[in-house]
Design a protein around this motif. Structure first.
Motif, PDB file in Angstrom:
ATOM      1  N   GLU A  29       4.031   8.972 -10.547  1.00 54.65           N
ATOM      2  CA  GLU A  29       3.613   8.852 -11.946  1.00 54.65           C
ATOM      3  C   GLU A  29       2.626   9.935 -12.346  1.00 54.65           C
ATOM      4  O   GLU A  29       2.640  10.389 -13.482  1.00 54.65           O
ATOM      5  CB  GLU A  29       3.081   7.447 -12.218  1.00 54.65           C
ATOM      6  CG  GLU A  29       4.202   6.422 -12.208  1.00 54.65           C
ATOM      7  CD  GLU A  29       3.768   4.988 -12.442  1.00 54.65           C
ATOM      8  OE1 GLU A  29       2.551   4.739 -12.657  1.00 54.65           O
ATOM      9  OE2 GLU A  29       4.645   4.102 -12.400  1.00 54.65           O
ATOM     10  N   GLN A  30       1.802  10.404 -11.401  1.00 50.01           N
ATOM     11  CA  GLN A  30       0.921  11.528 -11.704  1.00 50.01           C
ATOM     12  C   GLN A  30       1.727  12.810 -11.866  1.00 50.01           C
ATOM     13  O   GLN A  30       1.468  13.613 -12.752  1.00 50.01           O
ATOM     14  CB  GLN A  30      -0.133  11.710 -10.606  1.00 50.01           C
ATOM     15  CG  GLN A  30      -1.247  10.713 -10.665  1.00 50.01           C
ATOM     16  CD  GLN A  30      -2.246  10.876  -9.525  1.00 50.01           C
ATOM     17  OE1 GLN A  30      -1.986  11.535  -8.521  1.00 50.01           O
ATOM     18  NE2 GLN A  30      -3.400  10.246  -9.669  1.00 50.01           N
ATOM     19  N   GLN A  31       2.716  12.984 -11.008  1.00 52.40           N
ATOM     20  CA  GLN A  31       3.516  14.204 -11.034  1.00 52.40           C
ATOM     21  C   GLN A  31       4.413  14.285 -12.270  1.00 52.40           C
ATOM     22  O   GLN A  31       4.569  15.348 -12.849  1.00 52.40           O
ATOM     23  CB  GLN A  31       4.358  14.305  -9.773  1.00 52.40           C
ATOM     24  CG  GLN A  31       5.110  15.609  -9.658  1.00 52.40           C
ATOM     25  CD  GLN A  31       5.769  15.774  -8.294  1.00 52.40           C
ATOM     26  OE1 GLN A  31       5.645  14.939  -7.415  1.00 52.40           O
ATOM     27  NE2 GLN A  31       6.462  16.868  -8.123  1.00 52.40           N
ATOM     28  N   TYR A  32       5.017  13.169 -12.651  1.00 50.70           N
ATOM     29  CA  TYR A  32       5.990  13.195 -13.744  1.00 50.70           C
ATOM     30  C   TYR A  32       5.539  12.473 -15.002  1.00 50.70           C
ATOM     31  O   TYR A  32       6.305  12.328 -15.955  1.00 50.70           O
ATOM     32  CB  TYR A  32       7.318  12.578 -13.263  1.00 50.70           C
ATOM     33  CG  TYR A  32       7.939  13.356 -12.141  1.00 50.70           C
ATOM     34  CD1 TYR A  32       8.534  14.593 -12.367  1.00 50.70           C
ATOM     35  CD2 TYR A  32       7.905  12.868 -10.829  1.00 50.70           C
ATOM     36  CE1 TYR A  32       9.090  15.318 -11.328  1.00 50.70           C
ATOM     37  CE2 TYR A  32       8.467  13.588  -9.788  1.00 50.70           C
ATOM     38  CZ  TYR A  32       9.056  14.810 -10.046  1.00 50.70           C
ATOM     39  OH  TYR A  32       9.604  15.531  -9.019  1.00 50.70           O
ATOM     40  N   GLY A  33       4.287  12.013 -15.021  1.00 52.37           N
ATOM     41  CA  GLY A  33       3.762  11.255 -16.154  1.00 52.37           C
ATOM     42  C   GLY A  33       3.810  11.995 -17.480  1.00 52.37           C
ATOM     43  O   GLY A  33       3.932  11.373 -18.533  1.00 52.37           O
ATOM     44  N   GLY A  34       3.735  13.315 -17.458  1.00 51.94           N
ATOM     45  CA  GLY A  34       3.792  14.089 -18.692  1.00 51.94           C
ATOM     46  C   GLY A  34       5.193  14.155 -19.283  1.00 51.94           C
ATOM     47  O   GLY A  34       5.364  14.403 -20.477  1.00 51.94           O
ATOM     48  N   GLN A  35       6.198  13.919 -18.471  1.00 51.18           N
ATOM     49  CA  GLN A  35       7.584  14.010 -18.919  1.00 51.18           C
ATOM     50  C   GLN A  35       8.193  12.659 -19.265  1.00 51.18           C
ATOM     51  O   GLN A  35       9.073  12.584 -20.104  1.00 51.18           O
ATOM     52  CB  GLN A  35       8.448  14.650 -17.824  1.00 51.18           C
ATOM     53  CG  GLN A  35       8.038  16.069 -17.495  1.00 51.18           C
ATOM     54  CD  GLN A  35       8.785  16.554 -16.271  1.00 51.18           C
ATOM     55  OE1 GLN A  35       8.566  16.066 -15.169  1.00 51.18           O
ATOM     56  NE2 GLN A  35       9.683  17.513 -16.479  1.00 51.18           N
TER      57      GLN A  35
ATOM     58  N   LEU B  19       0.830  -1.204   0.000  1.00 52.74           N
ATOM     59  CA  LEU B  19       0.000   0.000   0.000  1.00 52.74           C
ATOM     60  C   LEU B  19       0.867   1.258   0.000  1.00 52.74           C
ATOM     61  O   LEU B  19       0.634   2.177  -0.787  1.00 52.74           O
ATOM     62  CB  LEU B  19      -0.952   0.001   1.197  1.00 52.74           C
ATOM     63  CG  LEU B  19      -1.838   1.231   1.343  1.00 52.74           C
ATOM     64  CD1 LEU B  19      -2.740   1.401   0.126  1.00 52.74           C
ATOM     65  CD2 LEU B  19      -2.669   1.119   2.621  1.00 52.74           C
ATOM     66  N   TYR B  20       1.867   1.305   0.865  1.00 50.24           N
ATOM     67  CA  TYR B  20       2.800   2.437   0.876  1.00 50.24           C
ATOM     68  C   TYR B  20       3.417   2.626  -0.515  1.00 50.24           C
ATOM     69  O   TYR B  20       3.462   3.742  -1.039  1.00 50.24           O
ATOM     70  CB  TYR B  20       3.943   2.193   1.873  1.00 50.24           C
ATOM     71  CG  TYR B  20       3.702   2.575   3.302  1.00 50.24           C
ATOM     72  CD1 TYR B  20       4.169   3.775   3.805  1.00 50.24           C
ATOM     73  CD2 TYR B  20       3.043   1.713   4.183  1.00 50.24           C
ATOM     74  CE1 TYR B  20       3.995   4.121   5.141  1.00 50.24           C
ATOM     75  CE2 TYR B  20       2.867   2.050   5.516  1.00 50.24           C
ATOM     76  CZ  TYR B  20       3.341   3.248   5.983  1.00 50.24           C
ATOM     77  OH  TYR B  20       3.176   3.593   7.296  1.00 50.24           O
ATOM     78  N   ALA B  21       3.914   1.540  -1.082  1.00 55.66           N
ATOM     79  CA  ALA B  21       4.607   1.609  -2.377  1.00 55.66           C
ATOM     80  C   ALA B  21       3.667   2.042  -3.493  1.00 55.66           C
ATOM     81  O   ALA B  21       4.031   2.873  -4.336  1.00 55.66           O
ATOM     82  CB  ALA B  21       5.230   0.251  -2.700  1.00 55.66           C
ATOM     83  N   THR B  22       2.470   1.513  -3.505  1.00 51.93           N
ATOM     84  CA  THR B  22       1.514   1.851  -4.563  1.00 51.93           C
ATOM     85  C   THR B  22       1.101   3.312  -4.481  1.00 51.93           C
ATOM     86  O   THR B  22       0.993   3.992  -5.507  1.00 51.93           O
ATOM     87  CB  THR B  22       0.300   0.918  -4.499  1.00 51.93           C
ATOM     88  OG1 THR B  22       0.768  -0.429  -4.660  1.00 51.93           O
ATOM     89  CG2 THR B  22      -0.701   1.235  -5.594  1.00 51.93           C
ATOM     90  N   MET B  23       0.902   3.811  -3.266  1.00 53.16           N
ATOM     91  CA  MET B  23       0.550   5.225  -3.125  1.00 53.16           C
ATOM     92  C   MET B  23       1.692   6.121  -3.616  1.00 53.16           C
ATOM     93  O   MET B  23       1.456   7.129  -4.280  1.00 53.16           O
ATOM     94  CB  MET B  23       0.181   5.544  -1.673  1.00 53.16           C
ATOM     95  CG  MET B  23      -1.105   4.869  -1.200  1.00 53.16           C
ATOM     96  SD  MET B  23      -2.574   5.292  -2.168  1.00 53.16           S
ATOM     97  CE  MET B  23      -2.858   6.961  -1.608  1.00 53.16           C
ATOM     98  N   GLN B  24       2.931   5.749  -3.315  1.00 54.15           N
ATOM     99  CA  GLN B  24       4.087   6.507  -3.805  1.00 54.15           C
ATOM    100  C   GLN B  24       4.165   6.429  -5.324  1.00 54.15           C
ATOM    101  O   GLN B  24       4.434   7.422  -5.992  1.00 54.15           O
ATOM    102  CB  GLN B  24       5.387   5.985  -3.198  1.00 54.15           C
ATOM    103  CG  GLN B  24       5.601   6.433  -1.783  1.00 54.15           C
ATOM    104  CD  GLN B  24       5.923   7.910  -1.710  1.00 54.15           C
ATOM    105  OE1 GLN B  24       5.098   8.771  -1.988  1.00 54.15           O
ATOM    106  NE2 GLN B  24       7.144   8.210  -1.325  1.00 54.15           N
TER     107      GLN B  24
END
Length: 184
Positions: free
Chosen positions: A46-52, A36-41
């Protein structure tokens, strides 16, 4: 009363027959909890850097270098760094929760009221993930967030100087030889 138990609320975490990964500060840590910790991270990065970056590019990004035991330079990727951060976060949460129990710090009514919103937000983030296949239920998410809130309360007490916690960090500065001699 379940909400006040905080860190000792392991029954929900291991209720799905999850393997124990390790024990830290006398507290067992299970696969579904760390997952759960890992998936949330993972979702956050991936949301923050998904565009790059694609996920493969993102997680393989070099963030540091280190020297291994043989003196070789080893690349540290974002994936390596985040894994270490997750383990340290889990460990610190366990230490703080155990300290909370020792000091009699519990969750207040407003903490338990906030908990529901945190769990709802987490469940929304996790809506596209196979929770059941990883032994994660709403109760597991609630337990993890409950522990994090409790750990934060202890941290705030420590930060206010009301509680003195002492951590001893010991580093070996010698190797014990077969002869009993110590070599620096």
């Amino acid at each position: 009363t379940g909400m006040m138990a905080g860190c000792n609320k392991q029954s929900e975490i291991d209720a799905n027959g999850q393997p124990k990964l390790f024990t830290y500060d006398g507290t067992d840590v299970y696969m579904n909890e760390v997952w759960l910790y890992a998936t949330m991270q993972q979702i956050t990065y991936e949301q923050q850097y998904g565009g790059q970056y694609t996920p493969e590019e993102l997680w393989s990004q070099q963030v540091d270098e280190m020297t291994d035991e043989e003196g070789n330079t080893v690349v540290v990727t974002l994936e390596d760094m985040v894994k270490e951060e997750i383990i340290e976060s889990v460990k610190m949460t366990k230490v703080m929760c155990n300290k909370a129990e020792e000091l009699g710090i519990t969750l207040a009514e407003e903490d338990t009221a906030d908990l529901s919103g945190y769990v709802d937000a987490a469940m929304d983030k996790l809506k596209d993930v196979d929770l059941e296949g990883h032994g994660v239920t709403r109760e597991v998410v609630e337990t993890v967030y409950e522990q994090q809130i409790l750990a934060q309360k202890v941290y705030e007490e420590v930060g206010n100087g009301e509680i003195n916690l002492t951590y001893n960090l010991l580093f070996e500065t010698f190797d014990q030889q077969d002869t009993g001699e110590r070599k620096a």
